[in-house]
Design an enzyme around this catalytic site. Structure first.
Site, PDB file in Angstrom:
ATOM      1  N   ASP A  14       1.335  -1.206  -0.376  1.00 15.96           N
ATOM      2  CA  ASP A  14       0.160   0.384   0.082  1.00 15.96           C
ATOM      3  C   ASP A  14       1.500   1.168   0.221  1.00 15.96           C
ATOM      4  OD1 ASP A  14      -2.171  -2.038  -0.339  1.00 15.96           O
ATOM      5  OD2 ASP A  14      -2.003  -1.369   2.005  1.00 15.96           O
ATOM      6  N   LYS A  17       2.352   2.429  -5.303  1.00 15.36           N
ATOM      7  CA  LYS A  17       3.244   1.515  -6.609  1.00 15.36           C
ATOM      8  C   LYS A  17       2.659   1.581  -7.471  1.00 15.36           C
ATOM      9  CE  LYS A  17       3.320  -2.768  -4.415  1.00 15.36           C
ATOM     10  NZ  LYS A  17       2.823  -2.418  -3.687  1.00 15.36           N
ATOM     11  N   GLY A  41      -3.452  -4.788  -4.450  1.00 20.68           N
ATOM     12  CA  GLY A  41      -4.294  -3.814  -5.480  1.00 20.68           C
ATOM     13  C   GLY A  41      -3.653  -2.548  -5.559  1.00 20.68           C
ATOM     14  N   HIS A  42      -3.826  -1.829  -6.979  1.00 20.76           N
ATOM     15  CA  HIS A  42      -3.191  -1.132  -7.356  1.00 20.76           C
ATOM     16  C   HIS A  42      -3.764   0.292  -7.626  1.00 20.76           C
ATOM     17  CE1 HIS A  42       1.004  -3.038  -8.039  1.00 20.76           C
ATOM     18  NE2 HIS A  42       1.132  -3.198  -6.719  1.00 20.76           N
ATOM     19  N   GLN A 224       2.514  -6.824  -3.489  1.00 23.61           N
ATOM     20  CA  GLN A 224       2.793  -6.744  -2.255  1.00 23.61           C
ATOM     21  C   GLN A 224       3.859  -5.710  -1.411  1.00 23.61           C
ATOM     22  OE1 GLN A 224       2.176 -10.140  -3.567  1.00 23.61           O
ATOM     23  NE2 GLN A 224       0.011  -9.106  -3.361  1.00 23.61           N
TER      24      GLN A 224
END
Length: 425
Positions: A14, A17, A41-42, A224
């Site tokens: 988080d 990125k 999650g991006h 991650q």
């Protein structure tokens, strides 16, 4: 011969990125995902619109960039199709733009069921997994029980292997009093999914090998982050895959000597999803305020993230083990308005100094963090486009981080939008 650029998170994920990947991929020929699954999650903001990605490489939004999902990624096909639909509904033609390795393992219904069953069985000792079936699919992969896109392409093989595995898994699910998998119904669903996925499947190893030989620009996106790496985390509070730079060889088939710059993304404070040790965590109102201001809720889970001060002791370890050559700082705008900002600079356990690399989860739970306190700033910095435009105390904060880590800070993100950043190198 071109050198491959790599981007990894240096904290517990988080870090932002996605928005840095979007910037770096503006002139990339290929953007590549090499690890993890839809537990990642991006989020990218382009022209005021949010694009949440869990599987498709974030670089796909750049017009000339092809996106490759390499062999190290585990795929939830329904999530993948939802992302494909999101992009197609937005007018993006994915033909010859999205490429998927047939070596990717597939997250199957029994993986998600087992994930939930195992977490429930742990009771108060839950690990805080995303419940997406990531751990169980990697467990099947290393125990020779996995099913890949390769089998899905060859339908009869898929039916045979899925039926065999589902029957075994159903026995385990019954033990946990968890609903079993309806095999026939699941096969009907996957037969439909197969038809949609097939056009995107190709030999990604060969494509990437040829691209590097042809001096194409390749950007590898890490999911991650280093402090969640399967081997270098506070195990078992970890992700199921290796995240460090060296794992790109296994996850995408790119040899280490082809790698050039390794970007590390550092959020200006720290956040974490799930349980496990968090040395610099803020458990008071200041932590609540930081969470709300930073919108610290999981892209994948929606869960509120735990937040705390920047922990440079652990980030320094991440930079060393991943071979970071350049740093991008994100979310520094969220710190505007704070009178004082603390930075964790070392650990102390039982009166003695201890390094992050010497700590397991037990030490990380017990140690004390030694902090450096710096002056904050009141100004809104989202409009800044030059380093000199930033408040002096903000400049000092950035310089302190750079000096401590011994790695050049090349980008400072001052907001979520594509244009809200300062380039320093």
């Amino acid at each position: 011969m071109s050198k491959v650029s790599v981007l990894v998170g240096t904290q517990w994920g988080d870090e932002g990125k996605g928005r840095i990947i979007d910037l770096l991929s503006s002139d990339a020929d290929f953007a590549v995902r090499f690890n993890g699954g839809n537990n990642a999650g991006h989020t990218i903001v382009v022209n005021g619109k949010k694009y949440p990605f869990h599987l498709i490489p974030s670089g796909i939004l750049q017009p000339n960039t092809k996106a490759i999902i390499a062999n190290g990624v585990v795929l939830d096909l329904e999530v993948l199709l939802s992302e494909i639909k999101m992009l197609e509904d937005d007018g993006l033609n994915l033909k010859d733009k999205l490429i998927i390795s047939d070596r990717c393992h597939i997250i199957l219904p029994y993986h998600k069921a087992l994930d939930q069953a195992y977490e429930n069985a742990r009771g108060s000792e839950k690990l805080g997994t995303t419940g997406r079936g990531i751990g169980p699919v990697y467990a099947d992969k290393v125990s020779y029980n996995g099913i890949r896109i390769y089998e899905l392409v060859r339908w009869e093989l898929f039916v045979e292997k899925f039926t065999f595995q589902a029957n075994i898994k159903n026995k385990i699910l019954k033990t946990f009093d968890t609903p079993v998998i309806d095999i026939e119904r699941a096969l009907e669903k996957f037969k439909k999914l197969r038809e949609i996925i097939l056009p995107y499947v190709a030999d990604t190893y060969q494509i990437l090998t040829n691209a590097i030989k042809d001096n194409k620009k390749v950007l590898v996106e890490g999911a991650q982050a280093v402090l969640l790496d399967l081997d270098f985390s506070a195990y078992p509070f970890t992700t199921a895959s290796n995240v460090v730079t060296g794992s790109i060889n296994a996850g995408a088939g790119i040899p280490p000597q082809k790698i050039g710059d390794v970007w590390g993304v550092v959020k200006a404070y720290t956040s974490k999803v799930g349980s496990g040790p968090f040395p610099t965590e803020l458990k008071d109102k200041s932590g609540d305020d930081l969470r709300e201001k930073g919108g610290e809720y999981g892209t994948t889970t929606g869960r509120p993230r735990r937040v705390g001060w920047l922990d440079l002791e652990s980030v320094k370890f991440a930079c060393e083990v991943a071979g970071i050559t350049k740093i991008a700082i994100t979310k520094i705008d969220i710190l505007s308005g704070l009178k004082k900002i603390k930075v964790g600079v070392s650990y102390n356990l039982n009166g003695k100094s201890i390094s992050y690399s010497s700590c397991g989860y037990d030490e990380l739970e017990k140690l004390k963090v030694e902090y450096k306190e710096l002056d904050g700033w009141d100004e809104d910095i989202r409009g800044c486009r030059k380093f000199e435009d930033l408040p002096k105390t903000c400049q000092e904060y950035i310089k302190f981080i750079e000096k401590f880590l011994g790695v050049k800070i090349a980008i400072v993100s001052v907001g979520p939008a594509r244009e809200e950043y300062i380039k320093l190198v």
